[in-house]
Design a protein around this motif. Structure first.
Motif, PDB file in Angstrom:
ATOM      1  N   ALA A   1       6.128 -33.678   1.473  1.00 32.61           N
ATOM      2  CA  ALA A   1       7.573 -33.504   1.578  1.00 32.61           C
ATOM      3  C   ALA A   1       7.984 -32.550   2.693  1.00 32.61           C
ATOM      4  N   ASN A   2       7.116 -31.584   3.023  1.00 40.62           N
ATOM      5  CA  ASN A   2       7.529 -30.506   3.921  1.00 40.62           C
ATOM      6  C   ASN A   2       6.649 -30.328   5.143  1.00 40.62           C
ATOM      7  N   LYS A   3       5.740 -31.249   5.388  1.00 42.69           N
ATOM      8  CA  LYS A   3       4.766 -31.065   6.460  1.00 42.69           C
ATOM      9  C   LYS A   3       5.425 -30.851   7.824  1.00 42.69           C
ATOM     10  N   GLU A   4       6.420 -31.652   8.155  1.00 45.32           N
ATOM     11  CA  GLU A   4       7.056 -31.514   9.472  1.00 45.32           C
ATOM     12  C   GLU A   4       7.736 -30.161   9.621  1.00 45.32           C
ATOM     13  N   GLN A   5       8.359 -29.689   8.549  1.00 43.26           N
ATOM     14  CA  GLN A   5       8.987 -28.370   8.577  1.00 43.26           C
ATOM     15  C   GLN A   5       7.930 -27.291   8.787  1.00 43.26           C
ATOM     16  N   TYR A   6       6.809 -27.401   8.080  1.00 41.41           N
ATOM     17  CA  TYR A   6       5.743 -26.427   8.226  1.00 41.41           C
ATOM     18  C   TYR A   6       5.150 -26.461   9.630  1.00 41.41           C
ATOM     19  N   LYS A   7       5.019 -27.657  10.199  1.00 35.87           N
ATOM     20  CA  LYS A   7       4.455 -27.764  11.544  1.00 35.87           C
ATOM     21  C   LYS A   7       5.346 -27.096  12.586  1.00 35.87           C
ATOM     22  N   SER A   8       6.650 -27.173  12.387  1.00 33.68           N
ATOM     23  CA  SER A   8       7.574 -26.578  13.347  1.00 33.68           C
ATOM     24  C   SER A   8       7.719 -25.077  13.152  1.00 33.68           C
ATOM     25  N   ASN A   9       7.311 -24.568  12.000  1.00 29.66           N
ATOM     26  CA  ASN A   9       7.421 -23.137  11.722  1.00 29.66           C
ATOM     27  C   ASN A   9       6.152 -22.666  11.009  1.00 29.66           C
ATOM     28  N   PRO A  10       5.007 -22.637  11.712  1.00 33.53           N
ATOM     29  CA  PRO A  10       3.741 -22.272  11.068  1.00 33.53           C
ATOM     30  C   PRO A  10       3.719 -20.854  10.524  1.00 33.53           C
ATOM     31  N   SER A  11       4.454 -19.938  11.167  1.00 33.00           N
ATOM     32  CA  SER A  11       4.471 -18.562  10.675  1.00 33.00           C
ATOM     33  C   SER A  11       5.034 -18.495   9.265  1.00 33.00           C
ATOM     34  N   ALA A  12       6.081 -19.249   9.025  1.00 34.13           N
ATOM     35  CA  ALA A  12       6.661 -19.288   7.687  1.00 34.13           C
ATOM     36  C   ALA A  12       5.667 -19.889   6.694  1.00 34.13           C
ATOM     37  N   PHE A  13       4.909 -20.872   7.142  1.00 37.43           N
ATOM     38  CA  PHE A  13       3.896 -21.491   6.286  1.00 37.43           C
ATOM     39  C   PHE A  13       2.822 -20.482   5.922  1.00 37.43           C
ATOM     40  N   TYR A  14       2.316 -19.740   6.915  1.00 43.13           N
ATOM     41  CA  TYR A  14       1.298 -18.731   6.645  1.00 43.13           C
ATOM     42  C   TYR A  14       1.839 -17.657   5.698  1.00 43.13           C
TER      43      TYR A  14
END
Length: 215
Positions: free
Chosen positions: A43-56
């Motif tokens: 559901a959120n992969k593209e969002q995470y890819k564009s903002n990896p810092s937030a993902f980490y």
């Protein structure tokens, strides 16, 4: 090839915080959280890819309650070094350890394309220790075994170690820490502050071992 270490480790570690683990068996923790993680990534992969810092940051924020960070850190340091460490040094090492894992393995998790993950048997070792098997299908169709060790602390199951395709990650990090201490003249602060680089070396070693086993 995306490292099986990165896929298998992150699938579990990133997912565990999504579940309330206290009332669950070890296998239920692994099965349920893996399913939820893969759904969240879809559901959120593209969002995470564009903002990896937030993902980490999100992964780091969620690890604390469900991973035995203190036990893992002390195991990596071993008694030889952990008994000399101050509470501040232990806390700093825990934070550096978790952060470096997310930074080095997070991108591989984002590249996961549902090749196939199957949770297998649960094996109890007394009342407060268990292991759960998992198999991960690689891009080349090969099947890689993963085994997670969990320990029960205050009624909750927490991850203590992982073995990926025969590679004991806890031992790998212990050896890396001991080697770093020798190179740094037993300077604990220098080793803690440089731990991200040590994780990178350990990751490279694990990937090389995995490649050898698949040839």
């Amino acid at each position: 090839m995306i490292s099986i270490l990165r896929r298998g480790l992150l699938v579990l570690l990133a997912a565990l915080p999504l579940m309330a683990v206290a009332a669950q068996s070890p296998k239920e923790v692994i099965q349920g959280t893996t399913t939820q993680l893969l759904a969240d990534l879809k559901a959120n992969k593209e969002q995470y890819k564009s903002n990896p810092s937030a993902f980490y940051d999100a992964l780091n924020a969620n690890l604390g309650p469900v991973v035995d960070a203190d036990g893992i850190s002390r195991s990596i340091m071993t008694v030889k070094y952990s008994r000399k460490a101050t509470p501040e040094q232990m806390q700093r090492f825990q934070e550096n350890f978790k952060r470096s894992l997310m930074q080095f393995y997070g991108n591989a998790l984002l590249e996961y394309n549902n090749q196939g993950i199957t949770v297998g048997a649960e094996k109890m070792d007394g009342n407060d220790r268990a292991s759960v098997d998992m198999t991960v299908k690689g891009n080349n169709g090969a099947i890689y075994p993963v085994s997670y060790t969990l320990t029960k602390l205050d009624g909750e199951w927490k991850v203590r170690n992982v073995i990926v395709n025969g590679i004991n990650i806890g031992k790998l990090f212990r050896d890396q820490f001991a080697d770093a201490m020798q190179r740094n003249g037993n300077n604990l602060d220098k080793t803690i502050d440089g731990w991200a680089g040590e994780v990178a070396k350990a990751k490279e070693t694990a990937e090389q071992e995995t490649e050898k086993q698949t040839q």
